[in-house]
Design an enzyme around this catalytic site. Structure first.
Site, PDB file in Angstrom:
ATOM      1  N   CYS A 139      -2.067  -0.578   7.354  1.00  0.00           N
ATOM      2  CA  CYS A 139      -1.323   0.668   7.176  1.00  0.00           C
ATOM      3  C   CYS A 139      -1.419   1.532   8.435  1.00  0.00           C
ATOM      4  O   CYS A 139      -0.447   2.194   8.805  1.00  0.00           O
ATOM      5  CB  CYS A 139      -1.819   1.430   5.941  1.00  0.00           C
ATOM      6  SG  CYS A 139      -1.272   0.647   4.394  1.00  0.00           S
ATOM      7  N   CYS A 166      -5.974   1.407   5.440  1.00  0.00           N
ATOM      8  CA  CYS A 166      -6.502   0.150   5.961  1.00  0.00           C
ATOM      9  C   CYS A 166      -5.921  -0.088   7.359  1.00  0.00           C
ATOM     10  O   CYS A 166      -5.028   0.636   7.804  1.00  0.00           O
ATOM     11  CB  CYS A 166      -6.148  -1.010   5.017  1.00  0.00           C
ATOM     12  SG  CYS A 166      -4.399  -1.504   5.072  1.00  0.00           S
ATOM     13  N   GLU A 212       0.820   4.021   1.706  1.00  0.00           N
ATOM     14  CA  GLU A 212       1.262   4.510   3.003  1.00  0.00           C
ATOM     15  C   GLU A 212       2.456   3.698   3.506  1.00  0.00           C
ATOM     16  O   GLU A 212       3.468   4.247   3.943  1.00  0.00           O
ATOM     17  CB  GLU A 212       0.129   4.402   4.043  1.00  0.00           C
ATOM     18  CG  GLU A 212      -1.171   5.026   3.645  1.00  0.00           C
ATOM     19  CD  GLU A 212      -2.133   4.057   2.954  1.00  0.00           C
ATOM     20  OE1 GLU A 212      -1.753   3.453   1.912  1.00  0.00           O
ATOM     21  OE2 GLU A 212      -3.265   3.918   3.432  1.00  0.00           O
ATOM     22  N   HIS A 228       0.825  -1.206   0.000  1.00  0.00           N
ATOM     23  CA  HIS A 228       0.000   0.000   0.000  1.00  0.00           C
ATOM     24  C   HIS A 228       0.863   1.262   0.000  1.00  0.00           C
ATOM     25  O   HIS A 228       2.002   1.254   0.472  1.00  0.00           O
ATOM     26  CB  HIS A 228      -0.929  -0.006   1.197  1.00  0.00           C
ATOM     27  CG  HIS A 228      -2.011  -1.047   1.078  1.00  0.00           C
ATOM     28  ND1 HIS A 228      -3.018  -1.163   1.989  1.00  0.00           N
ATOM     29  CD2 HIS A 228      -2.244  -2.007   0.130  1.00  0.00           C
ATOM     30  CE1 HIS A 228      -3.833  -2.145   1.628  1.00  0.00           C
ATOM     31  NE2 HIS A 228      -3.370  -2.682   0.503  1.00  0.00           N
TER      32      HIS A 228
END
Length: 178
Positions: A109, A106, A80, A78
């Site tokens: 993250c 999410c 992040e 992801h």
């Protein structure tokens, strides 16, 4: 008029997502500390791994797995986490930084965000689970939707501008002699 900082930062996150190799959703992130960019990230397969854009499909989509589920089948890191990983790779601390991201983080993250020392998250959109935000809240991490953060900054900026204009009027009424 000068662009607000939050607006500028989110535009960089938006620009970062165009590098995404995810077929499901493009996400971009930027980490900023002391008004300086320390890392950017986008979602995609790890360095050296085959990208979904190369194989031509997303396994989760192919299997009909809803958004937010079956993340263990996803090839993409992801945005992040990738931005945080860039800091780790270069030995740059995220302590006290703000993360701007084009999608609500999410839960995984959010855990990375908490553990990295990031103190504030500004995000767009919503993610299908609220656990990530609950963990941020429990951990004392400030977070806000982009629109709310932008409006707050706009109000503060207007107040500051009024104060600055007072200083300017005073300066103009009593110009210094050089």
């Amino acid at each position: 008029m000068r662009k607000l900082f939050t607006e500028w930062a989110m535009e960089i996150a938006e620009d970062s997502k165009v590098r995404s190799t995810c077929l499901s959703r493009q996400v971009g992130a930027v980490i900023i500390r002391d008004k300086q960019i320390i890392a950017t990230g986008y979602n995609g397969a790890p360095a050296g791994a085959i990208h979904c854009t190369d194989i031509g499909y997303c396994i989760r989509k192919k299997r009909g797995i809803p958004s937010g589920q079956g993340l263990e089948l996803c090839r993409a890191g992801h945005a992040e986490a990738n931005a945080i990983d860039q800091c780790a790779r270069r030995g740059t601390s995220c302590e006290g930084a703000t993360l701007y991201v084009t999608t609500q983080p999410c839960v995984f993250c959010c855990i990375h965000i908490i553990q990295s020392g990031i103190k504030k998250v500004i995000f767009k959109g919503e993610y299908p689970t609220g656990l990530g935000l609950q963990l941020l809240k429990e951990s004392g991490i400030e977070f806000a939707k982009y629109e709310e953060a932008l409006e707050e900054e706009r109000r503060a900026s207007e107040e500051k501008h009024q104060q600055e204009m007072e200083r300017v009027r005073e300066f103009l009424d009593n110009p210094p002699e050089y």
